[in-house]
Design an enzyme around this catalytic site. Structure first.
Site, PDB file in Angstrom:
ATOM      1  N   HIS A  62       0.430  -4.087  10.813  1.00  0.00           N
ATOM      2  CA  HIS A  62       1.548  -4.512  11.653  1.00  0.00           C
ATOM      3  C   HIS A  62       2.827  -4.739  10.846  1.00  0.00           C
ATOM      4  O   HIS A  62       2.772  -5.171   9.702  1.00  0.00           O
ATOM      5  CB  HIS A  62       1.211  -5.832  12.357  1.00  0.00           C
ATOM      6  CG  HIS A  62      -0.013  -5.766  13.195  1.00  0.00           C
ATOM      7  ND1 HIS A  62      -0.869  -6.832  13.324  1.00  0.00           N
ATOM      8  CD2 HIS A  62      -0.551  -4.771  13.943  1.00  0.00           C
ATOM      9  CE1 HIS A  62      -1.864  -6.503  14.128  1.00  0.00           C
ATOM     10  NE2 HIS A  62      -1.696  -5.259  14.510  1.00  0.00           N
ATOM     11  N   LYS A  71       6.105 -12.781   4.968  1.00  0.00           N
ATOM     12  CA  LYS A  71       4.919 -13.530   5.394  1.00  0.00           C
ATOM     13  C   LYS A  71       4.243 -14.210   4.210  1.00  0.00           C
ATOM     14  O   LYS A  71       4.028 -13.595   3.169  1.00  0.00           O
ATOM     15  CB  LYS A  71       3.892 -12.582   6.038  1.00  0.00           C
ATOM     16  CG  LYS A  71       4.400 -11.879   7.271  1.00  0.00           C
ATOM     17  CD  LYS A  71       3.388 -10.880   7.804  1.00  0.00           C
ATOM     18  CE  LYS A  71       3.959 -10.187   9.026  1.00  0.00           C
ATOM     19  NZ  LYS A  71       3.036  -9.200   9.582  1.00  0.00           N
ATOM     20  N   TYR A 131      -0.262 -17.745   9.042  1.00  0.00           N
ATOM     21  CA  TYR A 131       0.883 -16.953   8.607  1.00  0.00           C
ATOM     22  C   TYR A 131       2.123 -17.824   8.732  1.00  0.00           C
ATOM     23  O   TYR A 131       2.417 -18.310   9.813  1.00  0.00           O
ATOM     24  CB  TYR A 131       1.138 -15.759   9.527  1.00  0.00           C
ATOM     25  CG  TYR A 131      -0.011 -14.886   9.907  1.00  0.00           C
ATOM     26  CD1 TYR A 131      -0.101 -13.595   9.416  1.00  0.00           C
ATOM     27  CD2 TYR A 131      -0.995 -15.323  10.797  1.00  0.00           C
ATOM     28  CE1 TYR A 131      -1.131 -12.752   9.789  1.00  0.00           C
ATOM     29  CE2 TYR A 131      -2.030 -14.491  11.176  1.00  0.00           C
ATOM     30  CZ  TYR A 131      -2.088 -13.213  10.670  1.00  0.00           C
ATOM     31  OH  TYR A 131      -3.100 -12.387  11.049  1.00  0.00           O
ATOM     32  N   ASP A 168      -4.210  -1.578  18.011  1.00  0.00           N
ATOM     33  CA  ASP A 168      -4.424  -1.235  16.610  1.00  0.00           C
ATOM     34  C   ASP A 168      -5.143   0.109  16.468  1.00  0.00           C
ATOM     35  O   ASP A 168      -4.859   0.872  15.545  1.00  0.00           O
ATOM     36  CB  ASP A 168      -5.195  -2.338  15.894  1.00  0.00           C
ATOM     37  CG  ASP A 168      -4.336  -3.578  15.660  1.00  0.00           C
ATOM     38  OD1 ASP A 168      -3.116  -3.532  15.955  1.00  0.00           O
ATOM     39  OD2 ASP A 168      -4.875  -4.597  15.200  1.00  0.00           O
TER      40      ASP A 168
END
Length: 181
Positions: A62, A71, A131, A168
């Protein structure tokens, strides 16, 4: 905090100082000043996300266009194989990937700067991932690159078929993905 360079120098592994005794464990999971002093970076985190997964769940790869996210990834429970793919056309590591294990027992965190696709594979029966993001989630800007794209060649430590979302599974080929300059 100990900083460990990966094969892609902009992707860092961070190891906090851990204090452990008969009572248990304590450590500072994030401190802006310590992070800045250790890495030379000063992201301002604006959103925290948590996800849970079971063994063999694969999430990713992603990223967001227009509103890319830096991140800081940590594992609160279990173990993952974490992957970052460099999507920055002007970088010497463009199209390269790096993978590493993160777990609750090693307490390491991974810093992925803006311009990278991210994914992970759950290696333990139960996984919880945190995250810290330096940009808000923007569904309109979200993109997915195929987890098994041959041009990237991520070597996932899979046992059998991965468990994935439909989104995905339908990830875009690297060759036709929107990238960063």
């Amino acid at each position: 905090m100990k900083v460990i360079k990966t094969e892609i120098p902009d992707v860092l592994l961070l190891e906090p100082r851990v204090f452990e005794d008969a009572r248990g464990v304590a450590f500072e999971s994030y401190n802006r000043r310590t992070f800045r002093e250790a890495t030379g970076l000063d992201p301002v985190f604006v959103q925290d996300n948590r996800s849970t997964s079971r063994r063999n769940v694969l999430r990713g790869l992603h990223y967001q266009v227009q509103k890319p996210q830096g991140k800081l990834i940590s594992v609160l429970r279990g173990e993952i194989y974490d992957v970052a793919v460099d999507l920055r056309r002007n970088a010497t590591t463009f199209g390269k990937w790096v993978g590493f294990r993160l777990s609750e027992s090693d307490r390491r965190m991974a810093w992925l700067p803006r311009g990278f696709a991210h994914g992970f594979l759950a290696l333990s029966d139960s996984v919880e991932v945190l995250y810290k993001l330096d940009e808000l989630w923007s569904p309109a800007d979200e993109r997915t690159i195929a987890w098994n794209d041959a041009d990237i060649g991520v070597r996932w430590p899979l046992q059998g078929e991965p468990i994935m979302s439909d989104k995905d599974r339908r990830g875009t080929a690297f060759q036709s993905a929107e990238l960063f300059d």
